[in-house]
Design a protein around this motif. Structure first.
Motif, PDB file in Angstrom:
ATOM      1  N   VAL A   1      65.502 -74.397   8.189  1.00 46.37           N
ATOM      2  CA  VAL A   1      63.951 -73.785   9.077  1.00 46.37           C
ATOM      3  C   VAL A   1      63.804 -72.867   8.167  1.00 46.37           C
ATOM      4  CG1 VAL A   1      64.850 -73.367  11.791  1.00 46.37           C
ATOM      5  CG2 VAL A   1      65.132 -71.372  10.387  1.00 46.37           C
TER       6      VAL A   1
ATOM      7  N   PHE B   1      62.384 -78.676  15.042  1.00 43.25           N
ATOM      8  CA  PHE B   1      62.331 -78.190  13.671  1.00 43.25           C
ATOM      9  C   PHE B   1      61.332 -79.036  12.729  1.00 43.25           C
ATOM     10  CE2 PHE B   1      65.619 -75.603  14.311  1.00 43.25           C
ATOM     11  CZ  PHE B   1      64.765 -74.612  14.821  1.00 43.25           C
TER      12      PHE B   1
ATOM     13  N   THR C   1      63.044 -67.815  15.174  1.00 47.16           N
ATOM     14  CA  THR C   1      61.960 -69.608  15.688  1.00 47.16           C
ATOM     15  C   THR C   1      60.874 -69.865  16.472  1.00 47.16           C
ATOM     16  OG1 THR C   1      63.814 -70.241  17.461  1.00 47.16           O
ATOM     17  CG2 THR C   1      64.399 -70.628  14.950  1.00 47.16           C
TER      18      THR C   1
END
Length: 327
Positions: free
Chosen positions: A17, A56, A175
């Motif tokens: 990420v 993602f 996230t």
């Protein structure tokens, strides 16, 4: 040892990420269309192609002249060969149902733009169940479904991450409040929310079983040793996947996630995130490409194994397959 595995999962996913999240720029919110002069009709399908990213994921970060497409080089190539192509812009991290509702709106947008009554849906990773949701609620909108490295039966990686409370909490903070918003801002649609726990639950083996029971399909056989239906009520089903892990040591982001599934499954019969069995759906074009999970969408920047097939070629051939099927 078990706790060490959980930490390794968390660190690897954070590495991915980080690589994706800090690319910035913006594009207009909504489906991303690719307009270019067609040089042939090889990939000119009857209905438009709408591509749906996985976890993602994004449509494009940056602009056409200087940016990164999730489906790297794939949509422009299809357009040059006559296809009408779009990339969906949905939440990078959310439940399958939430992502599915977002995708449904974009299916209707594509239909309005093109004047076509149906679309061909192609989904990578969590995009697979997401396109399945659209068929379940609006089958009249769908000409075909194609899963690429898709989590149709889930990924044990997600189950393992969810079972680690410390690891999942750390990932959720990173996230939901940092990486997810950066991705959606970079693609010009900051209104899209992120929910890592909902996403992991949806793509877990347990969550996928619940989804498949709620939205049954003949394209998924009772077990992986059998073949699912290749079509039903005029809708055609296809899938393919890779079964390699680290394919190019230069590709750092790729390598960072490619060992997650082998840790979870204690085997290499997977693409680094999803087991081969999970991806089987409808007519299986091939289930052993020399690709890992990101190679399947030609990421990152087309880096892959030296002698592996070019994913761009595979998508072009598939568009021709749909064309010949009258789709």
């Amino acid at each position: 040892m078990y706790k060490t595995k959980k930490i390794a999962h968390s660190i690897s996913l954070l590495g991915l990420v980080a690589c994706i999240g800090f690319t910035t720029s913006s594009v207009t919110a909504g489906v991303l269309s690719v307009n270019t002069t067609a040089q042939s009709t090889y990939a000119k399908t009857k209905y438009p192609l709408l591509f749906t990213h996985g976890m993602f994921g994004f449509s494009r970060v940056g602009v056409a002249e200087f940016g990164l497409d999730y489906w790297y080089q794939i949509l422009p190539d299809l357009a040059r060969n006559g296809a009408t192509t779009f990339a969906a812009q949905i939440s990078p991290l959310e439940s399958t149902e939430v992502r599915g509702e977002q995708l449904l709106q974009q299916v209707e947008e594509v239909m309005a733009i093109t004047g076509k009554p149906k679309v061909n849906l192609i989904g990578h990773s969590h995009g697979g169940p997401t396109i399945r949701y659209v068929e379940a609620v609006k089958p009249q909108y769908v000409a075909s479904l194609t899963g690429v490295g898709a989590t149709f039966r889930g990924s044990k990686v997600a189950d393992d991450l969810l079972s680690s409370q410390t690891g999942s909490q750390l990932l959720s903070i990173a996230t939901d409040y940092i990486i997810g918003p950066l991705i959606t801002f970079a693609e010009g649609n900051p209104s899209l929310k992120s929910d890592l726990k909902a996403s992991l639950t949806s793509i877990s083996e347990k969550g996928s079983q619940v989804f498949n029971q709620k939205y049954p399909t003949t394209a998924l056989a009772s077990d992986c040793s059998k073949s699912g239906a290749s079509s039903n009520n005029g809708i055609y089903y296809y899938s393919w996947t890779g079964t390699s892990q680290v394919t190019n040591v230069i590709d750092v982001a790729d390598s960072a996630i490619s060992l997650l599934a082998p840790i979870s499954y204690i085997s290499t019969d997977n693409d680094g995130l999803v087991a081969r069995c999970s991806t089987h759906f409808g007519k299986v074009i091939r289930d052993n490409y020399d690709w890992n999970h990101l190679d399947e969408v030609n990421q990152v920047l087309g880096l892959r194994g030296l002698f592996s097939p070019d994913p761009v070629d595979v998508y072009r051939q598939h568009a021709n397959r749909l064309k010949l099927q009258g789709l």
